[in-house]
Design a protein around this motif. Structure first.
Motif, PDB file in Angstrom:
ATOM      1  N   ASN A   1      79.144  70.071  77.163  1.00  0.00           N
ATOM      2  CA  ASN A   1      79.046  68.845  76.384  1.00  0.00           C
ATOM      3  C   ASN A   1      77.627  68.284  76.436  1.00  0.00           C
ATOM      4  N   ALA A   2      76.982  68.445  77.583  1.00  0.00           N
ATOM      5  CA  ALA A   2      75.585  68.016  77.703  1.00  0.00           C
ATOM      6  C   ALA A   2      74.692  68.818  76.758  1.00  0.00           C
ATOM      7  N   LEU A   3      74.967  70.115  76.620  1.00  0.00           N
ATOM      8  CA  LEU A   3      74.194  70.928  75.679  1.00  0.00           C
ATOM      9  C   LEU A   3      74.413  70.437  74.251  1.00  0.00           C
ATOM     10  N   GLY A   4      75.652  70.063  73.931  1.00  0.00           N
ATOM     11  CA  GLY A   4      75.945  69.547  72.598  1.00  0.00           C
ATOM     12  C   GLY A   4      75.127  68.318  72.268  1.00  0.00           C
ATOM     13  N   ALA A   5      74.902  67.467  73.259  1.00  0.00           N
ATOM     14  CA  ALA A   5      74.089  66.275  73.034  1.00  0.00           C
ATOM     15  C   ALA A   5      72.644  66.644  72.723  1.00  0.00           C
ATOM     16  N   ILE A   6      72.181  67.772  73.275  1.00  0.00           N
ATOM     17  CA  ILE A   6      70.775  68.160  73.092  1.00  0.00           C
ATOM     18  C   ILE A   6      70.521  68.719  71.696  1.00  0.00           C
ATOM     19  N   TYR A   7      71.435  69.535  71.175  1.00  0.00           N
ATOM     20  CA  TYR A   7      71.188  70.087  69.838  1.00  0.00           C
ATOM     21  C   TYR A   7      71.825  69.256  68.726  1.00  0.00           C
ATOM     22  N   GLY A   8      72.523  68.167  69.107  1.00  0.00           N
ATOM     23  CA  GLY A   8      73.007  67.223  68.103  1.00  0.00           C
ATOM     24  C   GLY A   8      74.389  67.477  67.586  1.00  0.00           C
ATOM     25  N   GLU A   9      75.249  68.054  68.406  1.00  0.00           N
ATOM     26  CA  GLU A   9      76.632  68.324  67.989  1.00  0.00           C
ATOM     27  C   GLU A   9      77.338  67.019  67.608  1.00  0.00           C
TER      28      GLU A   9
ATOM     29  N   ALA B   1      72.593  68.209  82.009  1.00  0.00           N
ATOM     30  CA  ALA B   1      72.479  69.673  81.971  1.00  0.00           C
ATOM     31  C   ALA B   1      71.596  70.176  83.109  1.00  0.00           C
ATOM     32  N   ILE B   2      70.455  69.531  83.322  1.00  0.00           N
ATOM     33  CA  ILE B   2      69.553  69.938  84.404  1.00  0.00           C
ATOM     34  C   ILE B   2      70.204  69.726  85.762  1.00  0.00           C
ATOM     35  N   ALA B   3      70.962  68.635  85.897  1.00  0.00           N
ATOM     36  CA  ALA B   3      71.644  68.365  87.169  1.00  0.00           C
ATOM     37  C   ALA B   3      72.672  69.455  87.481  1.00  0.00           C
TER      38      ALA B   3
ATOM     39  N   ILE C   1      72.586  72.592  86.479  1.00  0.00           N
ATOM     40  CA  ILE C   1      71.860  73.816  86.833  1.00  0.00           C
ATOM     41  C   ILE C   1      71.318  73.724  88.253  1.00  0.00           C
ATOM     42  N   ALA C   2      70.720  72.587  88.596  1.00  0.00           N
ATOM     43  CA  ALA C   2      70.171  72.403  89.938  1.00  0.00           C
ATOM     44  C   ALA C   2      71.269  72.484  90.999  1.00  0.00           C
ATOM     45  N   ALA C   3      72.420  71.872  90.718  1.00  0.00           N
ATOM     46  CA  ALA C   3      73.528  71.900  91.666  1.00  0.00           C
ATOM     47  C   ALA C   3      74.058  73.323  91.849  1.00  0.00           C
ATOM     48  N   ALA C   4      74.224  74.051  90.738  1.00  0.00           N
ATOM     49  CA  ALA C   4      74.720  75.423  90.821  1.00  0.00           C
ATOM     50  C   ALA C   4      73.740  76.311  91.585  1.00  0.00           C
ATOM     51  N   ALA C   5      72.444  76.129  91.345  1.00  0.00           N
ATOM     52  CA  ALA C   5      71.439  76.918  92.052  1.00  0.00           C
ATOM     53  C   ALA C   5      71.443  76.611  93.541  1.00  0.00           C
ATOM     54  N   ALA C   6      71.574  75.338  93.894  1.00  0.00           N
ATOM     55  CA  ALA C   6      71.603  74.951  95.304  1.00  0.00           C
ATOM     56  C   ALA C   6      72.816  75.546  96.013  1.00  0.00           C
ATOM     57  N   VAL C   7      73.973  75.480  95.348  1.00  0.00           N
ATOM     58  CA  VAL C   7      75.181  76.058  95.931  1.00  0.00           C
ATOM     59  C   VAL C   7      75.028  77.567  96.070  1.00  0.00           C
ATOM     60  N   ALA C   8      74.448  78.224  95.055  1.00  0.00           N
ATOM     61  CA  ALA C   8      74.260  79.679  95.097  1.00  0.00           C
ATOM     62  C   ALA C   8      73.368  80.087  96.265  1.00  0.00           C
ATOM     63  N   VAL C   9      72.267  79.366  96.462  1.00  0.00           N
ATOM     64  CA  VAL C   9      71.371  79.674  97.574  1.00  0.00           C
ATOM     65  C   VAL C   9      72.099  79.478  98.903  1.00  0.00           C
ATOM     66  N   GLY C  10      72.871  78.394  99.017  1.00  0.00           N
ATOM     67  CA  GLY C  10      73.613  78.152 100.246  1.00  0.00           C
ATOM     68  C   GLY C  10      74.630  79.238 100.525  1.00  0.00           C
ATOM     69  N   VAL C  11      75.356  79.681  99.492  1.00  0.00           N
ATOM     70  CA  VAL C  11      76.356  80.738  99.658  1.00  0.00           C
ATOM     71  C   VAL C  11      75.693  82.049 100.056  1.00  0.00           C
ATOM     72  N   ARG C  12      74.578  82.394  99.407  1.00  0.00           N
ATOM     73  CA  ARG C  12      73.892  83.639  99.734  1.00  0.00           C
ATOM     74  C   ARG C  12      73.336  83.608 101.152  1.00  0.00           C
TER      75      ARG C  12
END
Length: 249
Positions: free
Chosen positions: A200-208, A223-225, A227-238
């Protein structure tokens, strides 16, 4: 870090996944825009600009394939024995994921440019035949920029998910279900709090339009939040799942 990015860019030259997904996405985009053009001829949209926007914004559809590239590129490498050992040999999970995210952003930019270009070209070529005037207004230009942006963000999102889910089939299934079924379904059920989901955040960016979307600025932040959260969790899991060699994770 520069050497890691250079190595990832070199690796990209020998993969067919990006090209295959890009071509598949472009074909899907053209087919769907042909359908939109026919609907425009039937008077679905009240103004010519709305019809143009419908076709141009459809370039966002390549973001699914950009996300799939990011997920496949990382999860596939982690799934393979050689790839997993290469990850373990790196001094830092954060640096390696950062290098892969940088390359994914470049690939996402290519997807975005192709998506925006093909969608705009479809609008310019197909709509006049349906009695609709094609013109690039400020709103249309904003949609073009938004299409490029969401493809970059989607590629980064897929990269984070690929690091979090080191099985290609699982990573692909999660991306497809999330972007095509789960999030659209939840948003139709209730705008709050599901308007804060990544798609839904992406939809706001391209004007859905057509359902409750966030303001542009909020969409970018959300959207950036994610991505940052998913990356942080991924690094922690790895870090917990693997034991890096040669330095701190």
């Amino acid at each position: 870090m520069k050497r890691l990015i250079s190595a990832e860019l070199l690796r990209l030259r020998y993969t067919r996944a990006a090209v295959a997904l890009l071509l598949l996405g472009a074909v899907f985009l053209v087919i769907s825009d042909v359908g939109f053009a026919q609907q425009a001829g039937d008077g679905k949209w009240a103004t010519d600009e709305e019809a143009v926007l419908a076709l141009v914004r459809n370039g966002f559809s390549l973001c699914l394939f950009a996300a799939l590239f990011g997920a496949v590129a990382v999860s596939g490498e982690l799934q393979s024995g050689d790839g997993a050992r290469a990850w373990l040999a790196r001094p830092s999970w954060r640096e390696l994921l950062g290098a892969k995210a940088t390359v994914a952003a470049v690939v996402g930019l290519v997807f975005g440019l192709v998506g925006a270009g093909v969608a705009t070209l479809c609008a310019a070529l197909l709509l006049p035949g349906q009695g609709v005037t094609f013109a690039v207004s400020g709103t249309v230009a904003g949609a073009i920029v938004g299409v490029v942006a969401v493809n970059v963000l989607a590629a980064l999102w897929g990269t984070a998910l690929g690091a979090l889910l080191p099985r290609t089939t699982i990573a692909v299934a999660v991306v497809v279900l999330q972007m095509l079924l789960l999030e659209p379904g939840l948003v139709t059920l209730a705008s709050t709090p599901f308007d804060l989901l990544f798609g839904n955040a992406l939809g706001a960016i391209y004007g859905e339009t057509g359902y409750d979307t966030l303001p542009l600025g909020a969409g970018i932040v959300v959207a950036i939040a994610w991505i940052a959260a998913a990356a942080a969790v991924a690094v922690g899991v790895r870090r917990r799942s693997d034991v890096p060699m040669g330095g701190a994770a």
